[in-house]
Structure formats: structure tokens, C-alpha cells
Design a protein around this motif. Structure first.
Motif, PDB file in Angstrom:
ATOM      1  N   GLU A 131     -14.029   4.173   6.125  1.00  0.00           N
ATOM      2  CA  GLU A 131     -13.274   3.323   5.211  1.00  0.00           C
ATOM      3  C   GLU A 131     -12.521   4.165   4.187  1.00  0.00           C
ATOM      4  O   GLU A 131     -11.339   3.936   3.904  1.00  0.00           O
ATOM      5  N   PHE A 132     -13.220   5.168   3.672  1.00  0.00           N
ATOM      6  CA  PHE A 132     -12.582   6.010   2.658  1.00  0.00           C
ATOM      7  C   PHE A 132     -11.472   6.846   3.278  1.00  0.00           C
ATOM      8  O   PHE A 132     -10.423   7.060   2.673  1.00  0.00           O
ATOM      9  N   ARG A 133     -11.708   7.332   4.475  1.00  0.00           N
ATOM     10  CA  ARG A 133     -10.685   8.133   5.153  1.00  0.00           C
ATOM     11  C   ARG A 133      -9.400   7.313   5.318  1.00  0.00           C
ATOM     12  O   ARG A 133      -8.295   7.792   5.070  1.00  0.00           O
ATOM     13  N   ALA A 134      -9.559   6.064   5.725  1.00  0.00           N
ATOM     14  CA  ALA A 134      -8.396   5.197   5.900  1.00  0.00           C
ATOM     15  C   ALA A 134      -7.690   4.964   4.569  1.00  0.00           C
ATOM     16  O   ALA A 134      -6.451   5.018   4.482  1.00  0.00           O
ATOM     17  N   LEU A 135      -8.479   4.735   3.545  1.00  0.00           N
ATOM     18  CA  LEU A 135      -7.909   4.533   2.207  1.00  0.00           C
ATOM     19  C   LEU A 135      -7.155   5.782   1.759  1.00  0.00           C
ATOM     20  O   LEU A 135      -6.019   5.712   1.279  1.00  0.00           O
ATOM     21  N   PHE A 136      -7.792   6.920   1.937  1.00  0.00           N
ATOM     22  CA  PHE A 136      -7.213   8.188   1.500  1.00  0.00           C
ATOM     23  C   PHE A 136      -5.902   8.466   2.241  1.00  0.00           C
ATOM     24  O   PHE A 136      -4.882   8.797   1.640  1.00  0.00           O
ATOM     25  N   GLU A 137      -5.923   8.311   3.546  1.00  0.00           N
ATOM     26  CA  GLU A 137      -4.724   8.608   4.335  1.00  0.00           C
ATOM     27  C   GLU A 137      -3.585   7.645   4.013  1.00  0.00           C
ATOM     28  O   GLU A 137      -2.421   8.020   4.007  1.00  0.00           O
ATOM     29  N   THR A 138      -3.953   6.402   3.718  1.00  0.00           N
ATOM     30  CA  THR A 138      -2.921   5.399   3.448  1.00  0.00           C
ATOM     31  C   THR A 138      -2.252   5.627   2.100  1.00  0.00           C
ATOM     32  O   THR A 138      -1.029   5.487   1.975  1.00  0.00           O
ATOM     33  N   TYR A 139      -3.046   5.968   1.108  1.00  0.00           N
ATOM     34  CA  TYR A 139      -2.521   5.961  -0.257  1.00  0.00           C
ATOM     35  C   TYR A 139      -2.371   7.338  -0.889  1.00  0.00           C
ATOM     36  O   TYR A 139      -1.869   7.440  -2.004  1.00  0.00           O
ATOM     37  N   TYR A 140      -2.797   8.377  -0.211  1.00  0.00           N
ATOM     38  CA  TYR A 140      -2.714   9.722  -0.781  1.00  0.00           C
ATOM     39  C   TYR A 140      -1.282  10.053  -1.224  1.00  0.00           C
ATOM     40  O   TYR A 140      -1.043  10.511  -2.342  1.00  0.00           O
ATOM     41  N   GLY A 141      -0.322   9.804  -0.359  1.00  0.00           N
ATOM     42  CA  GLY A 141       1.059  10.156  -0.669  1.00  0.00           C
ATOM     43  C   GLY A 141       1.586   9.410  -1.878  1.00  0.00           C
ATOM     44  O   GLY A 141       2.271   9.992  -2.731  1.00  0.00           O
ATOM     45  N   GLN A 142       1.250   8.124  -1.974  1.00  0.00           N
ATOM     46  CA  GLN A 142       1.742   7.332  -3.101  1.00  0.00           C
ATOM     47  C   GLN A 142       1.082   7.750  -4.416  1.00  0.00           C
ATOM     48  O   GLN A 142       1.736   7.833  -5.454  1.00  0.00           O
TER      49      GLN A 142
END
Lengths: 177, 335
Positions: free
Chosen positions: A10-21
Motif C-alpha cells: 500500500e505504501f509503495r503504491a502511495l509513494f510511487e503515485t505521489y512522490y513526484g508531486q
């Protein structure tokens, strides 16, 4: 934070989705890339610890955390650099990232910090009034009022600088500030 | 004041277009740097990761030079830990504390700095998980919403350079700090009745009690103990629509803080006394540092005012009158 496989996924998905923003958010508000990295790392560390509290729409929540991390970073830096700066008598500008000579940035810098932030959130992060409200901890209605007023103030400041059409006197605001 | 709203809107739209074009950083993608950061976070490495330079200075080689420079300038230093006295540089700026080992480590404890913290409360430790400490909040002095708070305390409170105590489950502590962090250096301490009374007095009067000159950093909104919202407004002792008919500056309030005493002629009470006039204390007259919504109170001007005890609160709780907002307040308190 329990490191069970489901939480990690779950965290990996969150991180990958929002890291750039989140990284862009931090870069827009810092002068040094390393400072932006620190803000992102600290923000996602908080997110990792509070994964179970994550709202349905994580981005405004993440921006809200990043905002507080940035404020904390600035306070510590300003206090310490304030001392050193006076001793060395070498002025430093730690607040305004980017090219401060750009007219719209000069106009933006003339606004109150809170007004600057609602405009950045609107123009650079592209957030809705409701999302800005979530970041700042205010109602969507209050956010809409702030954005509306700040936009007009930015226009007036830009006009006063002579970089935009000006058919009227800029608003002085009603006994504000 | 502009006479043409349409022109104002056009200027605002053009300004926003320029601002959007001046975006200094586009959102990137998840890259190798992000991947490395992810690994560090999930492996717990970030808890012990090097701090940014300004946080790191106390334990860096450069710190000795900084401390030396401070000493050369005649800056007084205090002893470390939670019981130190407050010192200041000749111009009143808070100093860094070299600690017993001679390393700069702490921002000197003072009531002024305490007031600048984002939260302060009396709490009982209910859980310690690594560097995270969970408190049950017994009494919130400032900015602590909810029944519990879990705070990062690893980098400060479990380091003897910053404190003289260790947390224990079941014990009470006075806790203050910013963001996710409980501050050391006297800003978090074991419970002491006299100190608790001092902290309570320091934050008495809500957000307006924080002198505008003490708002730290560029992010003024952080000085607000509460953000303005309907539920918080409803909890205030009083709320009314009134006109300023008198201002007396330099009135000494709790803790020796200078206030302005402002006399309002009340047009309409939404909640509270029901008197024709009321005298309230305002922290200076400038609330403008906190949020963009606060006016500088001026004689003859009409405001929507709310607050507790003898204070007119800032942070949006006192604001320039508008018919629309007055309707909101009337409806809110009428429910």
C-alpha cells in the motif's frame, strides 16, 4: 509501523503515485534540492507511520504534512542563520526559490505569506478550493474566499509594477494587515 | 479601492496565468532517487538519517566555528537541559545552547519561544514505540486537538544532550513542539505543578494571546492555535457584530504581555453578554501576520468579533464585517 507485506504494498503504491508531486511541491518552496529531498523524505516517513490514517484523497493530506515540515525547517534554519547572518553580515535570502526577478514573483512576494501559499496551491499544484482547504485546515468556503482575494491582490501588485494592463487603481484592501 | 470589479477580475486572471507559467518545478516521476528514499523509509533508516545542515550543525565540525563566533560576539549561553535559564543575544534574539559539552544544541527555553510552538499540552505517556511516543492529552494549552498525540521524540528526547529525563509509560509530561516533533531543550519536561500553571498562563486567551511580533518564520498561519472553522467558532464564549469606538494601547495583560484594549459598540449579539458595549483585549492591533483573513482593528470600523474570557481572538475569529459572513454567524449560532 508494522512492516507487513500488505502495508508495504500500500505504501509503495502511495509513494510511487505521489512522490513526484510532493517532490515538486517541495522544490517550488525551497532554494536547495537537498532541502526538498529532506522535506519529501520526512513527509513520506510521516505517511509511512500513519498509513492507516491516510484519507481517501491522500495528496492534500501529504501537502499538508509537507507544509508543516517546511515550516519547521524554515523556523530552525531562520533562527540559526539569523544569528550567523548577523555575525557575518552576509545577507541571505532563504525564503524565495527560483528567479526572484520575474515580475509575477516580485508581485507574489509582496503578498502576505498565507496569500502567497493559496495562490501557489492553486496555480502550481492545481488544487481545487476544497483541496486547498484540506491542506490548510480550513473550510472550502474559506479557501475560496482566500483564493479570490489573493488573486485580486496579485493582479493589483502586478499592475502596480507595470507588467499588466491597468485600467484601475489597485485595491489597497480594507484595513487589512 | 478599485471601482471596476470586472477589471480586477481580468487583472487577477492575467496574473494567475503568469504565475502558472512561472511554475519553478514540474512534477517528476518516481525515479532511482525516489526508490532509494522509499527503501530508507520502509527500512527505518530515515529515523537516524542525517539532518539538514541547520539541524546538523550542533554535531558538525562547523558547529565549533559557529559557537566560537557566537561567543566572540558576546552572546551568552545557558546550561543545557530542561531547567536552564533563558538568555539572549544583545539584540534579544534567542541563543543556541552549547550544552554541557560545549556543543551548540538547544534553542534557549523561554516563554516567548514556548508560545511560538505549534502545540503545547499536559499529557500522560500511554505508549513508547521506538522513537514515537503516544500521549493521552490531559490538558491542551495550545494547538493540541483530539484525545491523543503521537510524536517523534527519538532525535531529541532520547539523547541526553537535549534532555535530562527519559519518558516512562504512565507518567505525565508537559509537551510542546512543532509539526510531528516533541521538542527537547526544556520545551518538553516531566510534569511540575508550578510549571504547568506557567504554561497555562502563557497560552491563556487563545490565538490572540500570541503577540504578533513573536510569530516565527514566514508561515504566519502556524501561529494560530486553532484554524477558523464553524465548530471552533461555536465554542467561543461570545460572538457579535460591532464597531470599534475606542482603542487603548499598552494595556498589560496576563503574563505581562502588552495588549490593546478595544471598546466595541455592539450592533448584534450572536452569543454572549448582550450588553451595548464591551471592552476586549487584542494582541496589539495587528492580526495580519496570522492569516489573510484578519483585519487591523481600526476606530470606526465594523467587525465580526469572537473570543473567550477578556480576549478578542485573531486567526479569523475576529474579521472585517460583511453582510454575508454576518448571515453565516447568525445562522450558525441560531441553530
Amino acid at each position: 509501523m508494522d512492516a507487513d507485506p500488505a502495508s508495504r504494498r500500500e505504501f509503495r503504491a502511495l509513494f510511487e503515485t505521489y512522490y513526484g508531486q510532493v517532490h515538486a511541491y517541495a522544490r517550488r518552496r525551497t532554494t536547495q534540492p537537498a532541502d526538498a529531498d529532506d522535506v519529501v523524505a520526512e513527509t513520506f516517513t510521516v505517511a509511512w507511520r500513519r498509513l492507516r490514517e491516510m484519507p481517501e484523497e491522500p495528496l492534500p493530506w501529504l501537502y499538508g504534512v509537507a507544509r508543516r515540515v517546511l515550516a519547521n525547517q524554515r523556523r530552525g534554519r531562520n533562527r540559526f542563520l539569523g544569528l550567523i547572518e548577523r555575525l557575518r553580515r552576509e545577507p541571505q535570502d532563504m525564503e524565495t526559490p527560483g528567479d526572484v526577478g520575474e515580475p509575477v514573483r516580485v508581485a507574489l512576494a509582496r503578498l502576505k505569506p498565507a496569500d502567497q501559499e493559496v495562490l501557489r496551491l492553486s496555480a502550481w499544484e492545481g488544487l481545487s478550493h476544497a483541496q486547498i482547504g484540506q491542506v490548510l485546515g480550513i473550510t472550502a468556503n474559506a479557501a475560496a474566499i482566500r483564493v479570490h482575494r489573493a488573486r485580486r491582490q496579485l493582479g493589483a501588485e502586478l499592475a502596480a509594477l507595470g507588467f499588466a494592463p491597468r485600467n484601475t487603481e489597485p485595491s489597497a484592501g480594507h484595513s487589512v494587515g | 479601492m478599485s471601482t471596476n470589479g470586472h477589471d480586477d477580475d481580468r487583472l487577477a486572471e492575467e496574473a494567475m496565468a503568469q504565475l502558472r507559467a512561472a511554475n519553478p518545478a514540474e512534477a517528476g516521476s518516481f525515479d532511482a532517487k525516489g526508490s532509494a528514499m522509499y527503501e530508507k523509509i520502509t527500512s527505518g533508516e530515515t529515523a537516524n538519517a542525517p539532518k539538514p545542515a541547520w539541524q546538523r550543525l550542533p554535531v558538525m565540525g562547523g558547529a565549533a566555528a559557529a559557537v566560537g563566533a557566537l561567543a566572540l560576539a558576546g552572546v551568552l549561553m545557558m546550561s543545557g537541559g530542561g531547567s536552564g535559564s533563558t538568555t539572549a543575544s544583545p539584540d534579544g534574539e534567542p541563543t543556541l545552547d552549547p550544552g554541557g559539552g560545549g556543543l551548540a544544541s538547544c534553542l534557549a527555553y523561554s516563554i516567548e519561544e514556548l508560545r511560538a510552538r505549534e502545540f503545547a499540552f499536559l499529557g500522560t505517556v500511554t505508549n513508547i514505540d521506538g522513537g514515537m511516543v503516544t500521549f493521552a492529552i490531559n490538558e491542551a494549552y495550545h494547538g493540541a486537538a483530539g484525545d491523543t498525540m503521537t510524536l517523534e521524540a527519538d532525535s531529541t528526547l532520547q539523547n541526553s544532550m537535549y534532555t535530562e529525563f527519559q519518558f516512562e509509560v504512565g507518567e505525565q509530561y508537559l509537551v510542546s513542539g512543532d509539526a510531528e516533533f516533541a521538542w527537547g531543550c526544556g520545551y518538553t519536561r516531566p510534569f511540575d505543578g508550578e510549571l504547568a500553571a506557567e504554561w497555562e498562563a502563557a497560552f491563556a486567551g487563545g490565538p490572540a494571546n500570541v503577540n504578533a511580533s513573536q510569530a516565527v518564520g514566514s508561515d504566519g498561519a502556524a501561529s494560530c492555535a486553532f484554524f477558523f472553522e464553524d465548530a471552533t467558532l461555536l465554542q467561543r464564549d461570545r460572538a457579535f457584530d460591532g464597531v470599534v469606538v475606542g482603542i487603548e494601547e499598552g494595556v498589560q495583560g496576563p503574563g505581562g504581555i502588552p495588549y490593546a484594549q478595544v471598546t466595541f459598540e455592539v450592533n448584534e449579539w450572536f452569543k454572549g453578554e448582550g450588553s451595548a458595549t464591551i471592552d476586549l483585549l487584542a494582541s496589539g492591533l495587528a492580526y495580519g501576520d496570522r492569516t489573510s483573513e484578519e483585519p487591523t482593528l481600526q476606530l470606526g470600523e465594523r467587525y465580526l468579533v469572537s473570543g473567550d474570557a477578556e480576549f478578542a481572538w485573531g486567526c479569523g475569529f475576529t474579521r472585517t464585517h460583511s453582510d454575508a459572513e454576518a448571515d453565516n454567524w447568525r445562522a450558525l449560532f441560531g441553530e
